[in-house]
Design a protein around this motif. Structure first.
Motif, short mmCIF file in Angstrom:
data_model
loop_
_atom_site.label_atom_id
_atom_site.label_comp_id
_atom_site.label_asym_id
_atom_site.label_seq_id
_atom_site.Cartn_x
_atom_site.Cartn_y
_atom_site.Cartn_z
N GLU A 194 1.24 -1.30 -0.01
CA GLU A 194 -0.18 0.03 0.36
C GLU A 194 1.43 1.53 0.14
N LYS A 246 2.10 1.72 -3.54
CA LYS A 246 0.86 2.15 -4.27
C LYS A 246 0.44 3.72 -4.10
N TRP A 263 0.12 -3.11 -9.77
CA TRP A 263 -0.76 -2.23 -9.75
C TRP A 263 -1.65 -1.54 -10.28
#
Length: 204
Positions: A20, A23, A61
């Motif tokens: 995360e 990302k 992603w």
């Protein structure tokens, strides 16, 4: 020896600890690079370098540059490649209808959302206008018209853009009534035939 822009792109320091985090870093870097360089000028390598991550993470992603743009700049849950496939999935003579239904299906639930913000910013930021031209016309609409056996694909793509952006402007920015509150079927009946003519009809 001269270096390419990608080689000289400043990297953020520090190792990305988790998925995360990676990302989020890519999204933040993409917003900066797309505005600075425009859609065509922004590369996967330059965005990844700005974020300090491996370029392969963009595909991992977001599925590529188009998907990253949709998430970072448009901020909508739409995969551009999947969208083009949906628009082309069916009879050619019904593409105009599918365009209107998909457009309203994305933006109506969020009242225009980021689309309205982008349209407002175009008038004062040439960089934003450049990004939108690159993405909508060069990437989405020209890809769509290239699959249709009709002349003047580039001109047809810009005609589509004028209608689609005009629809979004009237519905989500100006909120021109009764256009803004018309139901989807009404919008399809009114607008789809014109889009279809732009795509496959006589535009001489």
């Amino acid at each position: 020896m001269n270096q390419s822009p990608d080689q000289t792109e400043p990297k953020r320091r520090g190792r990305r600890a988790g998925g995360e985090d990676t990302k989020a870093a890519l999204l933040a870097a993409a917003r900066e690079v797309f505005v600075e360089r425009g859609y065509e000028g922004a590369t996967v390598r330059s965005i990844a370098a700005r974020a300090g991550v491996d370029a392969a993470m963009v595909n991992h992603w977001f599925g590529g540059k188009e998907g990253l743009f949709a998430k970072a700049v448009l901020q909508v849950p739409v995969d551009p490649n999947a969208l083009v496939e949906r628009l082309l999935d069916g009879p050619v003579e019904e593409i105009g209808e599918r365009i209107v239904r998909n457009f309203l299906g994305v933006w109506d639930p969020i009242g225009g959302g980021q689309f309205a913000a982008l349209v407002r910013s175009v008038t004062s930021h040439e960089q934003v206008a450049d990004v939108l031209r690159g993405f909508f016309v060069q990437t989405l609409l020209k890809r769509l018209t290239s699959h249709i056996d009709a002349p003047d694909a580039e001109f047809r793509a810009t005609l589509l853009a004028s209608q689609i952006f005009g629809m979004g402007m009237a519905r989500y920015v100006i909120r021109l009534e009764p256009f803004a509150s018309a139901d989807v079927d009404t919008m399809v009946k009114a607008i789809a035939p014109n889009l279809q003519r732009y795509l496959t009809g006589d535009i001489d």
